[in-house]
Design a protein around this motif. Structure first.
Motif, PDB file in Angstrom:
ATOM      1  N   GLU A  96       0.886  -1.118   0.123  1.00 47.91           N
ATOM      2  CA  GLU A  96       0.115  -0.186   0.156  1.00 47.91           C
ATOM      3  C   GLU A  96       1.231   1.300  -0.007  1.00 47.91           C
ATOM      4  O   GLU A  96       0.335   2.541  -0.790  1.00 47.91           O
ATOM      5  N   ARG A  97       2.271   0.963   1.060  1.00 42.88           N
ATOM      6  CA  ARG A  97       2.533   2.663   0.137  1.00 42.88           C
ATOM      7  C   ARG A  97       3.820   2.746  -0.818  1.00 42.88           C
ATOM      8  O   ARG A  97       3.859   3.848  -1.008  1.00 42.88           O
ATOM      9  N   VAL A  98       3.717   1.656  -1.282  1.00 42.91           N
ATOM     10  CA  VAL A  98       4.513   2.249  -2.633  1.00 42.91           C
ATOM     11  C   VAL A  98       3.405   2.788  -4.007  1.00 42.91           C
ATOM     12  O   VAL A  98       3.726   3.152  -4.499  1.00 42.91           O
ATOM     13  N   LEU A  99       2.123   2.277  -3.936  1.00 45.01           N
ATOM     14  CA  LEU A  99       0.667   2.575  -4.861  1.00 45.01           C
ATOM     15  C   LEU A  99       0.520   3.787  -4.037  1.00 45.01           C
ATOM     16  O   LEU A  99      -0.111   5.211  -5.137  1.00 45.01           O
ATOM     17  N   ALA A 100       0.628   4.015  -2.782  1.00 45.25           N
ATOM     18  CA  ALA A 100       0.348   5.244  -2.408  1.00 45.25           C
ATOM     19  C   ALA A 100       1.667   6.189  -3.274  1.00 45.25           C
ATOM     20  O   ALA A 100       1.414   7.964  -3.212  1.00 45.25           O
ATOM     21  N   TRP A 101       2.504   5.921  -3.092  1.00 48.08           N
ATOM     22  CA  TRP A 101       4.094   6.619  -3.775  1.00 48.08           C
ATOM     23  C   TRP A 101       3.513   7.562  -5.179  1.00 48.08           C
ATOM     24  O   TRP A 101       3.854   8.839  -5.147  1.00 48.08           O
ATOM     25  N   GLU A 118      -7.617 -19.140  -9.885  1.00 43.41           N
ATOM     26  CA  GLU A 118      -9.312 -18.887 -10.242  1.00 43.41           C
ATOM     27  C   GLU A 118      -9.342 -19.427  -8.987  1.00 43.41           C
ATOM     28  O   GLU A 118     -10.838 -18.826  -8.411  1.00 43.41           O
ATOM     29  N   ASP A 119      -9.361 -20.726  -8.746  1.00 40.80           N
ATOM     30  CA  ASP A 119      -9.882 -20.696  -6.794  1.00 40.80           C
ATOM     31  C   ASP A 119      -9.661 -20.229  -5.703  1.00 40.80           C
ATOM     32  O   ASP A 119     -10.914 -19.881  -4.981  1.00 40.80           O
ATOM     33  N   ASP A 120      -8.551 -19.751  -5.447  1.00 40.07           N
ATOM     34  CA  ASP A 120      -8.497 -18.689  -4.671  1.00 40.07           C
ATOM     35  C   ASP A 120      -9.017 -17.196  -4.633  1.00 40.07           C
ATOM     36  O   ASP A 120      -9.188 -16.315  -3.974  1.00 40.07           O
ATOM     37  N   GLY A 121      -8.655 -16.969  -5.975  1.00 39.06           N
ATOM     38  CA  GLY A 121      -9.294 -15.696  -6.441  1.00 39.06           C
ATOM     39  C   GLY A 121      -8.665 -14.231  -6.262  1.00 39.06           C
ATOM     40  O   GLY A 121      -8.731 -13.199  -6.303  1.00 39.06           O
ATOM     41  N   LYS A 122      -7.029 -15.041  -6.329  1.00 36.61           N
ATOM     42  CA  LYS A 122      -5.642 -13.911  -6.061  1.00 36.61           C
ATOM     43  C   LYS A 122      -4.689 -14.521  -6.765  1.00 36.61           C
ATOM     44  O   LYS A 122      -4.585 -15.841  -6.811  1.00 36.61           O
ATOM     45  N   SER A 123      -3.558 -14.190  -6.793  1.00 35.75           N
ATOM     46  CA  SER A 123      -2.221 -14.181  -6.727  1.00 35.75           C
ATOM     47  C   SER A 123      -1.253 -13.881  -6.082  1.00 35.75           C
ATOM     48  O   SER A 123      -0.263 -15.444  -6.166  1.00 35.75           O
ATOM     49  N   GLY A 124      -1.572 -13.727  -5.516  1.00 37.88           N
ATOM     50  CA  GLY A 124      -0.527 -14.303  -3.996  1.00 37.88           C
ATOM     51  C   GLY A 124      -0.034 -12.571  -4.077  1.00 37.88           C
ATOM     52  O   GLY A 124       1.514 -12.142  -3.609  1.00 37.88           O
ATOM     53  N   ASP A 125       0.928 -11.995  -5.483  1.00 36.75           N
ATOM     54  CA  ASP A 125       1.874 -10.729  -5.830  1.00 36.75           C
ATOM     55  C   ASP A 125       0.763 -10.081  -5.230  1.00 36.75           C
ATOM     56  O   ASP A 125      -0.759  -9.475  -5.191  1.00 36.75           O
ATOM     57  N   LEU A 126       0.820  -8.839  -4.025  1.00 34.65           N
ATOM     58  CA  LEU A 126       0.367  -7.250  -3.176  1.00 34.65           C
ATOM     59  C   LEU A 126       0.058  -6.630  -4.327  1.00 34.65           C
ATOM     60  O   LEU A 126      -1.154  -6.352  -4.904  1.00 34.65           O
ATOM     61  N   LEU A 127       1.127  -6.639  -4.679  1.00 34.47           N
ATOM     62  CA  LEU A 127       1.171  -5.440  -6.404  1.00 34.47           C
ATOM     63  C   LEU A 127      -0.059  -5.512  -7.135  1.00 34.47           C
ATOM     64  O   LEU A 127      -1.217  -4.995  -7.666  1.00 34.47           O
ATOM     65  N   LEU A 128      -0.009  -6.337  -7.506  1.00 30.01           N
ATOM     66  CA  LEU A 128      -0.745  -7.026  -9.095  1.00 30.01           C
ATOM     67  C   LEU A 128      -2.233  -7.594  -8.541  1.00 30.01           C
ATOM     68  O   LEU A 128      -3.815  -7.191  -8.840  1.00 30.01           O
TER      69      LEU A 128
END
Length: 414
Positions: A96-101, A118-128
């Protein structure tokens, strides 16, 4: 005469050597040979050294960063942050700090590191995940499209977002006029030919929110997306290998780096994880580390050795039955309490008394002692000393020895 003959011989040899040297010089031809010593130590330690030198040659102010704490002092406007380091240890707060910058006016460029699940509905890469950009294996795109055709309508709509007018989220199939289908192409306005880049074509980026305003495609997949984020810009790429030392000079890879960082200062963060002390010592001072470990082992061995002369083993002839019995008794005394040994002797006496006087165990204690005195011909005081119950407290060695002697005499008399 001998000296004159020797001088003539030496002079003749020198003349022959001069003539032979002149002949070699007349037939010799100079040539140049290039000896390659490989990359310099600085280039081996920094995979993006050529990229840094290239940007500096384009009048860019380039600086390195070793961690995300650089954002505390790095201004957003007029800055491009190339986040090329591994982000497997990034926390949600740091993401969140990187995206706020970037939202305050900076340009953030980072590499997608995980596939969409698709099963988890996420990739695990926080920025993505925060940007809702999904990375797929380009080899699985045809399979996904086939699944979409048989899937419910809502899933198909989720996968196929409407693309901006005149563009497409996913590149079309290989066209007949595509001269380089394996390369990624970026089309610019007022340009007849696209720019070509050497992205890895095994990855594909998908903008689920349809926010991207620019992208670069190969024949089968999308490898770069750029979108506005607040006052800033975010660029997502599938890999950064095209900017490493070995690949930046190929195709238009260097031009793309210039194009993405134009009119801004550049901060590279490509090695965020610092080596620990042990790894640095092992890398730079292996001999000293081995010597220190050997010294510690020697000190432990010295401190752990016994003091005084060694006791020679006893001869087998000295190991008599009496020594074995004494050793067994000492062992039992250390492993068990005095009370357990006394109770064992008293139980043995009671077993012998039951054999000689049936029903002995059902008699009162006073009558049992009378029967023991009659059977062993011992005095009542000796019977009392021997059969008295053992206390919980440890007694002196003399008292313990005296009671054991009474018990042994009583047992032998039975």
């Amino acid at each position: 005469m001998k000296r004159r003959t020797l001088a003539l011989v030496i002079g003749l040899l020198v003349a022959l050597l001069v003539l032979f040297g002149s002949y070699l010089l007349s037939i010799a031809e100079p040539y140049e040979e290039e000896v390659k010593h490989g990359p310099s130590p600085e280039a081996r330690a920094n995979r993006f050294l050529a990229a840094e030198r290239f940007l500096e040659g384009q009048q860019r102010k380039v600086s390195r960063a070793s961690g995300l704490e650089v954002l505390d002092t790095l201004p957003s406007k007029g800055q491009t942050l190339l986040l090329l380091a591994d982000r497997d240890r990034m926390t949600p707060r740091q993401a969140e700090r990187v995206l706020a910058w970037a939202e305050q006016g900076g340009h953030l460029l980072f590499v997608a590191e995980a596939f969409w699940d698709e099963d988890d509905g996420k990739s695990g890469d926080l920025l993505l995940d925060l940007l809702d950009i999904r990375q797929y294996d380009a080899n699985d795109l045809e399979t996904l499209e086939e699944e979409e055709r048989s899937a419910p309508e809502e899933r198909t709509q989720r996968w196929r977002k409407p693309a901006p007018q005149g563009t497409a989220q996913r590149a079309p199939t290989v066209a007949s006029g595509d001269r380089h289908p394996e390369l990624t192409k970026l089309y610019l306005e007022n340009e007849d030919e696209p720019a070509y880049f050497g992205f890895d074509t095994d990855y594909h980026l998908y903008d689920a929110q349809n926010r991207a305003h620019a992208w670069a495609n190969s024949a089968q997949a999308t490898h770069m997306l750029q979108l506005y984020h607040g006052k800033g810009v975010i660029t997502v790429v599938t890999d950064h290998w095209l900017w490493q030392n070995r690949h930046i000079g190929k195709h238009d890879n260097a031009w793309l780096l210039w194009y993405l960082t134009q009119d801004s200062d550049v901060t590279l963060l490509h090695h965020a994880e610092r080596d620990d002390l042990f790894s640095l010592l092992l890398k730079h001072f292996p001999q000293a580390l081995v010597a220190a470990l050997l010294l510690i082992a020697l000190l432990l061995w010295r401190r752990g050795s016994r003091q005084g002369p060694l006791l020679l083993p006893a001869r087998p002839a000295r190991r008599q039955l009496e020594e074995h019995l004494r050793g067994s008794a000492d062992f039992l005394l250390r492993r068990t309490s005095q009370q357990r040994l006394i109770q064992a002797l008293q139980a043995d006496i009671q077993r012998r008394a039951r054999r000689r006087h049936p029903g002995f165990e059902r008699l009162p204690v006073a009558e049992q002692w009378q029967i023991l005195g009659r059977l062993s011909r011992q005095s009542p005081s000796n019977i009392g000393q021997a059969m008295r119950p053992a206390g919980k407290d440890r007694v002196s060695a003399a008292q313990f020895t005296r009671q054991v002697a009474y018990l042994q005499n009583l047992r032998n008399a039975l």
